[in-house]
Design an enzyme around this catalytic site. Structure first.
Site, PDB file in Angstrom:
ATOM      1  N   GLY A  31       0.815  -1.214   0.000  1.00 40.20           N
ATOM      2  CA  GLY A  31       0.000   0.000   0.000  1.00 40.20           C
ATOM      3  C   GLY A  31       0.848   1.262   0.000  1.00 40.20           C
ATOM      4  O   GLY A  31       2.030   1.224  -0.336  1.00 40.20           O
ATOM      5  N   ALA A  32       0.225   2.391   0.373  1.00 39.12           N
ATOM      6  CA  ALA A  32       0.855   3.724   0.267  1.00 39.12           C
ATOM      7  C   ALA A  32       1.394   3.875  -1.159  1.00 39.12           C
ATOM      8  O   ALA A  32       2.568   4.189  -1.378  1.00 39.12           O
ATOM      9  CB  ALA A  32       1.952   3.914   1.305  1.00 39.12           C
ATOM     10  N   HIS A  34       2.364   4.759  -4.966  1.00 36.18           N
ATOM     11  CA  HIS A  34       2.829   5.957  -5.670  1.00 36.18           C
ATOM     12  C   HIS A  34       3.079   5.585  -7.131  1.00 36.18           C
ATOM     13  O   HIS A  34       2.773   4.457  -7.559  1.00 36.18           O
ATOM     14  CB  HIS A  34       4.079   6.532  -4.984  1.00 36.18           C
ATOM     15  CG  HIS A  34       5.168   5.532  -4.783  1.00 36.18           C
ATOM     16  ND1 HIS A  34       5.951   5.075  -5.799  1.00 36.18           N
ATOM     17  CD2 HIS A  34       5.575   4.874  -3.668  1.00 36.18           C
ATOM     18  CE1 HIS A  34       6.814   4.202  -5.338  1.00 36.18           C
ATOM     19  NE2 HIS A  34       6.609   4.041  -4.044  1.00 36.18           N
ATOM     20  N   HIS A  37       4.549   2.204  -8.023  1.00 33.92           N
ATOM     21  CA  HIS A  37       3.611   1.068  -8.039  1.00 33.92           C
ATOM     22  C   HIS A  37       2.725   1.116  -9.278  1.00 33.92           C
ATOM     23  O   HIS A  37       2.477   0.093  -9.905  1.00 33.92           O
ATOM     24  CB  HIS A  37       2.701   1.104  -6.810  1.00 33.92           C
ATOM     25  CG  HIS A  37       3.405   0.958  -5.509  1.00 33.92           C
ATOM     26  ND1 HIS A  37       3.622   2.017  -4.654  1.00 33.92           N
ATOM     27  CD2 HIS A  37       3.965  -0.118  -4.915  1.00 33.92           C
ATOM     28  CE1 HIS A  37       4.265   1.598  -3.591  1.00 33.92           C
ATOM     29  NE2 HIS A  37       4.495   0.307  -3.717  1.00 33.92           N
ATOM     30  N   SER A 187       7.806   5.687  -1.155  1.00 36.74           N
ATOM     31  CA  SER A 187       6.809   6.270  -0.234  1.00 36.74           C
ATOM     32  C   SER A 187       7.538   7.121   0.800  1.00 36.74           C
ATOM     33  O   SER A 187       6.995   8.082   1.338  1.00 36.74           O
ATOM     34  CB  SER A 187       6.037   5.173   0.495  1.00 36.74           C
ATOM     35  OG  SER A 187       5.641   4.188  -0.410  1.00 36.74           O
ATOM     36  N   ARG A 188       8.790   6.747   1.091  1.00 39.60           N
ATOM     37  CA  ARG A 188       9.554   7.463   2.124  1.00 39.60           C
ATOM     38  C   ARG A 188       9.946   8.880   1.699  1.00 39.60           C
ATOM     39  O   ARG A 188      10.258   9.707   2.566  1.00 39.60           O
ATOM     40  CB  ARG A 188      10.840   6.705   2.450  1.00 39.60           C
ATOM     41  CG  ARG A 188      10.565   5.418   3.165  1.00 39.60           C
ATOM     42  CD  ARG A 188      11.807   4.583   3.190  1.00 39.60           C
ATOM     43  NE  ARG A 188      11.502   3.276   3.709  1.00 39.60           N
ATOM     44  CZ  ARG A 188      12.137   2.710   4.715  1.00 39.60           C
ATOM     45  NH1 ARG A 188      13.140   3.324   5.283  1.00 39.60           N
ATOM     46  NH2 ARG A 188      11.794   1.526   5.139  1.00 39.60           N
TER      47      ARG A 188
END
Ligand code: PAF
Length: 278
Positions: A31-32, A34, A37, A187-188
């Site tokens: 998930g999360a 971006h 993905h 995501s980071r």
């Protein structure tokens, strides 16, 4: 896009698709989501009849309980991002839905691949990752599965996993998606300050420098030059040239499997990884 949080329901949907001769492409995620993905999902869309995506924050691949707790959960935004390209989104309602009543981990023999590079900093991470991927493969039974090459070590381990599981799943590696300044998408990156995001472009600059100029230097010399470009901006955990297949150290540029340069470092309290191959 059909959504389910139930394993049996997903299996029965996919059984029908399989019986109709459909090629199933699978994109496992935590998930999360971006752009990185969505590029995997678009690639699956282009190559398969049916695209399945999973969102499951896998507890067994986290080293710290705090990281697991802090991991972003953004299901509604994730759905919106992939809706157009995905046929089935599976987000298991509980850990039991994937692992059963009790978590019993298998110990896969990855001939040491899991102990190199990231493995030194994150003991047990790759066994946890491989356990959940093998369970997801058993649930989805895909023809092809898509993994980002930003996590190149994960990609090599998953490639070995299908060999150990003795299943016919093609593992498709997808190119790293970068910001305009070269920073690998993650995501980071959302956790970085504006300045951190800008200056972290030095990582891809240094990796590209190695790719371009390696033949004029020894492995140690060019690694030291690249490290000195990054140090002072990021705290370097490692920057190493490895064999692209075995992930073992290389002493010169003559190895037959190609070179894989792997980086991990910290900035703004955020750990970033990146790599380049040639
Ligand atoms: O790369 C990831 O997001 C995870 O490691 C994966 C492959 C979904 C397994 O939890």
């Amino acid at each position: 896009m059909k959504f389910t949080d139930n394993t049996q329901e997903l299996k029965s949907f996919l059984k029908t698709e399989r019986n109709n001769g459909k090629i199933i492409g699978f994109v496992p995620t935590m998930g999360a989501l971006h752009m990185g993905h969505s590029s995997l999902i678009k690639k699956a869309r282009a190559q398969c009849d049916i695209v399945v995506c999973s969102i499951f924050v896998n507890p067994t691949q986290f080293n710290q309980a705090k990281d697991l707790e802090k991991y972003p959960r953004t299901l509604e935004a994730d759905k919106a991002l992939i809706e157009e390209f995905c046929d089935y989104l599976y987000s298991p309602a509980s850990v039991k839905e994937v692992y059963g009543e009790e978590i019993v981990l298998k110990e896969f023999d990855f001939v040491g691949l899991e102990n190199e590079l990231e493995g030194e900093f994150r003991p047990g991470h790759f066994q946890g990752m491989a356990n959940v991927v093998s369970l997801l493969f058993e649930i989805v039974e895909p023809n092809k599965a898509y993994f980002g090459l930003k996590d190149y070590q994960q990609f090599t381990i998953v490639t070995k996993l299908v060999e150990l599981m003795n299943v016919e799943i093609e593992i498709v590696g997808c190119d790293i998606i970068r910001e305009n300044n070269g920073l690998a998408r993650s995501s980071r990156n959302e956790l970085l300050t504006e300045n951190g995001r800008e200056v972290s472009s030095v990582i891809s600059y240094a990796l590209n420098y190695i790719k371009l100029y390696h033949s004029s230097f020894s492995v140690t010399e060019i690694t030291d030059i690249a490290k000195s470009m990054i140090e002072g901006i990021l705290e370097v955990e490692y920057l190493e040239v490895r064999d692209a297949k075995t992930l073992k150290e290389v002493k010169d540029w003559n190895n037959v499997n190609g070179n894989f340069v792997s980086f991990a470092g910290m900035i703004d309290g955020v750990r970033l990884i990146d790599n380049i191959r040639f």
